[in-house]
Design a protein around this motif. Structure first.
Motif, PDB file in Angstrom:
ATOM      1  N   LEU A 316      -2.048 -26.314 -39.145  1.00  0.00           N
ATOM      2  CA  LEU A 316      -1.138 -25.553 -39.998  1.00  0.00           C
ATOM      3  C   LEU A 316      -0.253 -24.632 -39.163  1.00  0.00           C
ATOM      4  N   ILE A 317      -0.823 -24.031 -38.131  1.00  0.00           N
ATOM      5  CA  ILE A 317      -0.025 -23.163 -37.254  1.00  0.00           C
ATOM      6  C   ILE A 317       1.132 -23.953 -36.650  1.00  0.00           C
ATOM      7  N   LYS A 318       0.831 -25.151 -36.176  1.00  0.00           N
ATOM      8  CA  LYS A 318       1.868 -25.995 -35.577  1.00  0.00           C
ATOM      9  C   LYS A 318       2.942 -26.358 -36.598  1.00  0.00           C
ATOM     10  N   LYS A 319       2.513 -26.623 -37.824  1.00  0.00           N
ATOM     11  CA  LYS A 319       3.463 -27.000 -38.876  1.00  0.00           C
ATOM     12  C   LYS A 319       4.395 -25.836 -39.209  1.00  0.00           C
ATOM     13  N   ILE A 320       3.833 -24.665 -39.401  1.00  0.00           N
ATOM     14  CA  ILE A 320       4.656 -23.499 -39.739  1.00  0.00           C
ATOM     15  C   ILE A 320       5.559 -23.133 -38.566  1.00  0.00           C
ATOM     16  N   ALA A 321       5.038 -23.278 -37.350  1.00  0.00           N
ATOM     17  CA  ALA A 321       5.853 -22.994 -36.164  1.00  0.00           C
ATOM     18  C   ALA A 321       7.063 -23.921 -36.094  1.00  0.00           C
ATOM     19  N   SER A 322       6.886 -25.167 -36.507  1.00  0.00           N
ATOM     20  CA  SER A 322       8.013 -26.110 -36.490  1.00  0.00           C
ATOM     21  C   SER A 322       9.095 -25.696 -37.488  1.00  0.00           C
ATOM     22  N   ILE A 323       8.679 -25.110 -38.602  1.00  0.00           N
ATOM     23  CA  ILE A 323       9.657 -24.618 -39.585  1.00  0.00           C
ATOM     24  C   ILE A 323      10.367 -23.385 -39.041  1.00  0.00           C
ATOM     25  N   LEU A 324       9.607 -22.507 -38.400  1.00  0.00           N
ATOM     26  CA  LEU A 324      10.216 -21.339 -37.770  1.00  0.00           C
ATOM     27  C   LEU A 324      11.261 -21.769 -36.741  1.00  0.00           C
ATOM     28  N   TYR A 325      10.931 -22.799 -35.991  1.00  0.00           N
ATOM     29  CA  TYR A 325      11.846 -23.287 -34.953  1.00  0.00           C
ATOM     30  C   TYR A 325      13.180 -23.727 -35.559  1.00  0.00           C
ATOM     31  N   LYS A 326      13.104 -24.399 -36.698  1.00  0.00           N
ATOM     32  CA  LYS A 326      14.327 -24.885 -37.350  1.00  0.00           C
ATOM     33  C   LYS A 326      15.235 -23.740 -37.792  1.00  0.00           C
ATOM     34  N   HIS A 327      14.622 -22.607 -38.135  1.00  0.00           N
ATOM     35  CA  HIS A 327      15.395 -21.476 -38.667  1.00  0.00           C
ATOM     36  C   HIS A 327      15.575 -20.354 -37.642  1.00  0.00           C
ATOM     37  N   LEU A 328      15.207 -20.602 -36.407  1.00  0.00           N
ATOM     38  CA  LEU A 328      15.142 -19.539 -35.415  1.00  0.00           C
ATOM     39  C   LEU A 328      16.465 -18.798 -35.244  1.00  0.00           C
ATOM     40  N   ASP A 329      17.568 -19.518 -35.356  1.00  0.00           N
ATOM     41  CA  ASP A 329      18.889 -18.895 -35.165  1.00  0.00           C
ATOM     42  C   ASP A 329      19.225 -17.874 -36.254  1.00  0.00           C
ATOM     43  N   ASN A 330      18.517 -17.923 -37.363  1.00  0.00           N
ATOM     44  CA  ASN A 330      18.868 -17.068 -38.502  1.00  0.00           C
ATOM     45  C   ASN A 330      18.064 -15.767 -38.560  1.00  0.00           C
ATOM     46  N   TYR A 331      17.119 -15.607 -37.647  1.00  0.00           N
ATOM     47  CA  TYR A 331      16.261 -14.429 -37.725  1.00  0.00           C
ATOM     48  C   TYR A 331      16.881 -13.226 -37.014  1.00  0.00           C
ATOM     49  N   LYS A 332      16.575 -12.044 -37.544  1.00  0.00           N
ATOM     50  CA  LYS A 332      17.003 -10.790 -36.926  1.00  0.00           C
ATOM     51  C   LYS A 332      16.068 -10.456 -35.759  1.00  0.00           C
ATOM     52  N   PRO A 333      16.480  -9.522 -34.891  1.00  0.00           N
ATOM     53  CA  PRO A 333      15.626  -9.167 -33.745  1.00  0.00           C
ATOM     54  C   PRO A 333      14.203  -8.773 -34.127  1.00  0.00           C
ATOM     55  N   VAL A 334      14.052  -7.947 -35.154  1.00  0.00           N
ATOM     56  CA  VAL A 334      12.708  -7.510 -35.531  1.00  0.00           C
ATOM     57  C   VAL A 334      11.870  -8.688 -36.028  1.00  0.00           C
ATOM     58  N   GLU A 335      12.519  -9.665 -36.640  1.00  0.00           N
ATOM     59  CA  GLU A 335      11.800 -10.853 -37.103  1.00  0.00           C
ATOM     60  C   GLU A 335      11.407 -11.748 -35.930  1.00  0.00           C
ATOM     61  N   LEU A 336      12.254 -11.802 -34.922  1.00  0.00           N
ATOM     62  CA  LEU A 336      11.902 -12.563 -33.716  1.00  0.00           C
ATOM     63  C   LEU A 336      10.694 -11.939 -33.017  1.00  0.00           C
ATOM     64  N   LEU A 337      10.622 -10.613 -33.042  1.00  0.00           N
ATOM     65  CA  LEU A 337       9.446  -9.943 -32.475  1.00  0.00           C
ATOM     66  C   LEU A 337       8.191 -10.304 -33.260  1.00  0.00           C
ATOM     67  N   ARG A 338       8.291 -10.293 -34.581  1.00  0.00           N
ATOM     68  CA  ARG A 338       7.136 -10.650 -35.412  1.00  0.00           C
ATOM     69  C   ARG A 338       6.690 -12.082 -35.146  1.00  0.00           C
ATOM     70  N   ILE A 339       7.650 -12.977 -34.985  1.00  0.00           N
ATOM     71  CA  ILE A 339       7.321 -14.376 -34.686  1.00  0.00           C
ATOM     72  C   ILE A 339       6.608 -14.475 -33.342  1.00  0.00           C
ATOM     73  N   THR A 340       7.153 -13.794 -32.348  1.00  0.00           N
ATOM     74  CA  THR A 340       6.549 -13.825 -31.010  1.00  0.00           C
ATOM     75  C   THR A 340       5.129 -13.291 -31.042  1.00  0.00           C
ATOM     76  N   GLN A 341       4.943 -12.148 -31.685  1.00  0.00           N
ATOM     77  CA  GLN A 341       3.608 -11.544 -31.763  1.00  0.00           C
ATOM     78  C   GLN A 341       2.615 -12.478 -32.442  1.00  0.00           C
ATOM     79  N   ALA A 342       3.045 -13.083 -33.545  1.00  0.00           N
ATOM     80  CA  ALA A 342       2.138 -13.966 -34.291  1.00  0.00           C
ATOM     81  C   ALA A 342       1.771 -15.202 -33.480  1.00  0.00           C
TER      82      ALA A 342
END
Length: 724
Positions: A316-342
């Motif tokens: 499931l982690i891999k699946k959700i990460a793949s969705i995050l990857y598709k939308h990565l360009d649309n995230y704000k800096p604070v959201e990119l930090l949250r993604i990195t931390q997770a």
């Protein structure tokens, strides 16, 4: 118009009568259109379709031309409804309505004022001069306000602008009026909790009363309400075991009810962190099935929840990460930090994703000038594999240091230290620029501390600080300033200061004595839920204040009536904390301990043991029948032998424990409560306890094997140096 049963009938009337419609009829039409929307379930609402209807545009234009003829109530209602249909603050009608309302502001009653303030808040005008004017009106008329529902709306709207004194006045007023509301007014209670969250004030008496409202209505709370309440509680660090238990049951019942991603993601995020194994399995299997439908924000929410759940479901982690990857360009800096931390926390590895993450973070960093944003971008970069700080980034950090608060400085320092530790380029030596940056961080950190002229200012800066940099560079100076300002410790901040001392492991007897004094003098104003936090530093740091018995007795007396509603884990921890200080409450003992308690505790302790005969010679371990942790029976008296043990006459049992730095206070070699209690319990179980401090074992005097052997012989056998 009142006989219309749907939107089309209203639009037909408008089309036929637009030339003769009055301002009241325009307002009535808008109101009915909104009522029709409110009656629909969320999936069937068609706000955008209604807003784009030609006759809605007619209504919009009519409202603009007839606005000056509207009475105050109609004016504010039209503004509210127009905003509900999605019109932005820059819309000409919205601007005109706000301007007209501002002109009439002083004559608004409390109901209109609260509704208007809510409209401004929806337009993100919380810091506007107009909201400041509303705050002034509330301040001038606070004594005459008797409607808590309206006041709660105003409290939330003006919370960003008001002074601490005004905040306290509003809290007191809300407390006075609370009994005037019906127990079913969940929204009023929720807004009060939201206000407390906004002003960062965990005022337990009011939180507890709001919690009772939520509990009495828990069977009627929907997912959205439960989600908001739990989120507010989390922000305020307010824990209601009963509410969590009841909402968990209710949320679990909702699992089969939601098949739409938006609703189910909210359920996943709310229930996931508290779900049991079976519920967690259901949640994960369902979110997997609808994963392809998730938006970028929904995927981010799911990943955050999985981090909180400490999920190890790699599929499931891999699946959700793949969705995050598709939308990565649309995230704000604070959201990119949250993604990195997770992703890092969940041990996810993807070179492709991390490369893109780094590129995006660097692109944001290149143009950023806001200190807090730069600090979070640098923080995210430092978490990625092979982090590196080049000269350009170091210069960018140095440029904003004078504007940084302690949280930003701490974030920068943590990131720099992480880069030094994990960047392959720094394995053999630390470059001078990184060291100079750390020195500058120390300088600005001390400078920032010295500017704190009051305890409240200092507390805002340091309350959430953690990590090696703060502990090594600024903690001692922070404690000195706390000691200088300790007369400002009172019933409001005493629990927070106590928690800070516990977290930092810094023993300051003067601060702890002041905390004990505040408790004894102001205990009636301290909520029982704060007692555990207050007791903790005395327990953890193994310290008794001068009025020890009176202090602990007052704490327990204050808490006794709440024992039945405390979170079970907190109840056990309370008993443990008091036990470290050898203070035992009969009520706590009955609730927690039994005659086998010490034996059960002993089975979980980690230590080395041996048995010596009467000549101080070790007895082979297999030659006696006593096995630590499997004791047949114990007595309650102190310093007695274990019943049933069979030691040779004159023999004694030795427990040898090596104490690392965690067993001592940070600033002095003072044994902390846990190790002190462990020693007492082992002695109760019949052991002669020998504790070896790390600062003795690792000292220059014991740098050779022979020296260490002599040291152990002396401590264990009472012998002098070896003859060899």
């Amino acid at each position: 118009m009142n006989k219309c049963t749907d939107e089309e009938q209203i639009f037909d009337l408008i089309e036929k009568n637009k030339a003769i419609l009055s301002e009241k009829q325009v307002a009535c039409a808008l109101s009915m259109l909104w009522q029709f929307q409110k009656q629909k379930i969320s999936l069937l609402k068609n706000v955008e379709c209604i807003r784009n209807h030609p006759q809605f545009l007619t209504l919009h234009n009519l409202a603009t031309t007839k606005m000056e003829f509207m009475n105050d109530n109609t004016l504010v209602n039209v503004l509210y409804i127009i905003q509900q249909f999605g019109f932005e603050a820059h819309d000409p009608l919205v601007e005109a309505l706000v301007t007209e309302a501002w002109r009439r502001l002083e004559r608004f009653d409390i109901n209109m004022l609260s509704k208007f303030s809510s409209c401004l808040a929806d337009q993100h005008l919380c810091f506007s001069p107009l909201m400041g004017k509303i705050a002034d009106i509330v301040n001038r008329n606070l004594e005459t306000i008797q409607d808590l529902r309206c006041l709660s709306v105003l409290m939330v709207s003006i919370s960003s602008l008001i002074s601490q004194r005004f905040q306290e006045q509003l809290v007191n007023k809300a407390e006075q009026l609370f009994d005037t509301i019906d127990s079913s007014q969940v929204n009023t209670a929720r807004r009060i909790v939201q206000f407390l969250r906004n002003i960062k004030y965990s005022y337990y008496p009011l939180l507890e009363r709001c919690n009772k409202v939520f509990l009495s209505n828990v069977n009627h709370l929907d997912l959205d309400s439960i989600s908001k309440i739990l989120s507010l509680y989390h922000s305020l660090q307010f824990h209601s075991f009963e509410f969590t238990l009841m909402t968990k049951k209710r949320l679990t019942e909702m699992i089969p009810l939601f098949d739409h991603p938006a609703s189910f993601v909210k359920l996943f995020v709310t229930l996931g962190p508290v779900a049991g194994p079976e519920e967690e399995k259901q949640l994960k299997s369902t979110i997997w099935l609808m994963s392809e439908e998730l938006t970028g924000q929904q995927a981010l929410a799911v990943m955050g929840a999985m981090e909180e759940m400490e999920s190890r479901n790699s599929r499931l982690i891999k699946k959700i990460a793949s969705i995050l990857y598709k939308h990565l360009d649309n995230y704000k800096p604070v959201e990119l930090l949250r993604i990195t931390q997770a992703l890092i926390f969940l041990h996810f590895q993807s070179k492709e994703l991390f490369v893109k993450l780094r590129e995006l973070l660097l692109s944001y960093l290149k143009v950023s000038v806001i200190p807090s944003e730069i600090s979070l971008l640098v923080c995210a970069l430092s978490m990625l594999p092979s982090p590196h700080l080049d000269e350009a980034k170091i210069s960018q950090i140095e440029a904003v240091l004078p504007q940084c608060d302690l949280n930003d400085l701490n974030s920068f320092a943590t990131s720099v230290l992480r880069c030094i530790q994990y960047d392959p380029m720094y394995r053999n030596n630390t470059p001078g620029k990184q060291l100079k940056l750390l020195q500058k961080l120390d300088h600005y950190g001390r400078q920032r501390l010295q500017k704190c002229s009051s305890l409240n200012l200092l507390w805002e800066e340091v309350k959430s600080l953690k990590g090696d940099w703060f502990a090594d560079s600024l903690l001692e100076e922070t404690v000195v300033i706390l000691q200088r300002l300790m007369d400002e410790i009172n019933y409001i901040n005493v629990a927070g200061i106590a928690s800070f001392i516990s977290r930092t492991n810094y023993l300051s007897t003067s601060l702890l004595d002041r905390i004990a004094s505040v408790v004894l003098q102001q205990n009636e104003k301290i909520h029982p839920f704060a007692i555990l936090a207050i007791i903790l530093p005395f327990s953890a740091l193994n310290y008794d204040p001068p009025q020890r018995d009176e202090f602990f007795g007052t704490c327990l007396q204050h808490l006794n009536s709440y024992l039945s509603i405390l979170d079970p884990l907190k109840l056990v921890f309370l008993g443990y904390s008091l036990a470290t200080r050898e203070y035992f409450s009969e009520d706590l003992l009955k609730a927690i301990f039994n005659i086998r308690f010490l034996a059960k505790l002993d089975s979980q302790l980690e230590h080395f043991e041996c048995i010596l005969d009467k000549r101080k010679k070790p007895i082979p371990y297999g030659s006696h029948n006593t096995t630590l942790g499997k004791l047949p029976k114990i007595r309650s008296e102190l310093n007695t032998q274990i019943a049933g043990s069979r030691l040779p006459p004159g023999a004694e049992k030795i427990a040898l424990e090596f104490l690392d730095s965690r067993a001592f206070c940070r600033n002095i070699p003072h044994l902390k409560g846990k190790s002190a209690m462990k020693k007492r319990h082992l002695e109760i179980l019949g052991y002669h306890v020998i504790q070896i401090p790390h600062f003795e074992w690792n000292s220059m005097a014991l740098s050779t094997k022979n020296a260490r052997m002599d040291y152990l012989r002396e401590r264990i056998f009472g012998e002098g140096k070896s003859s060899s």
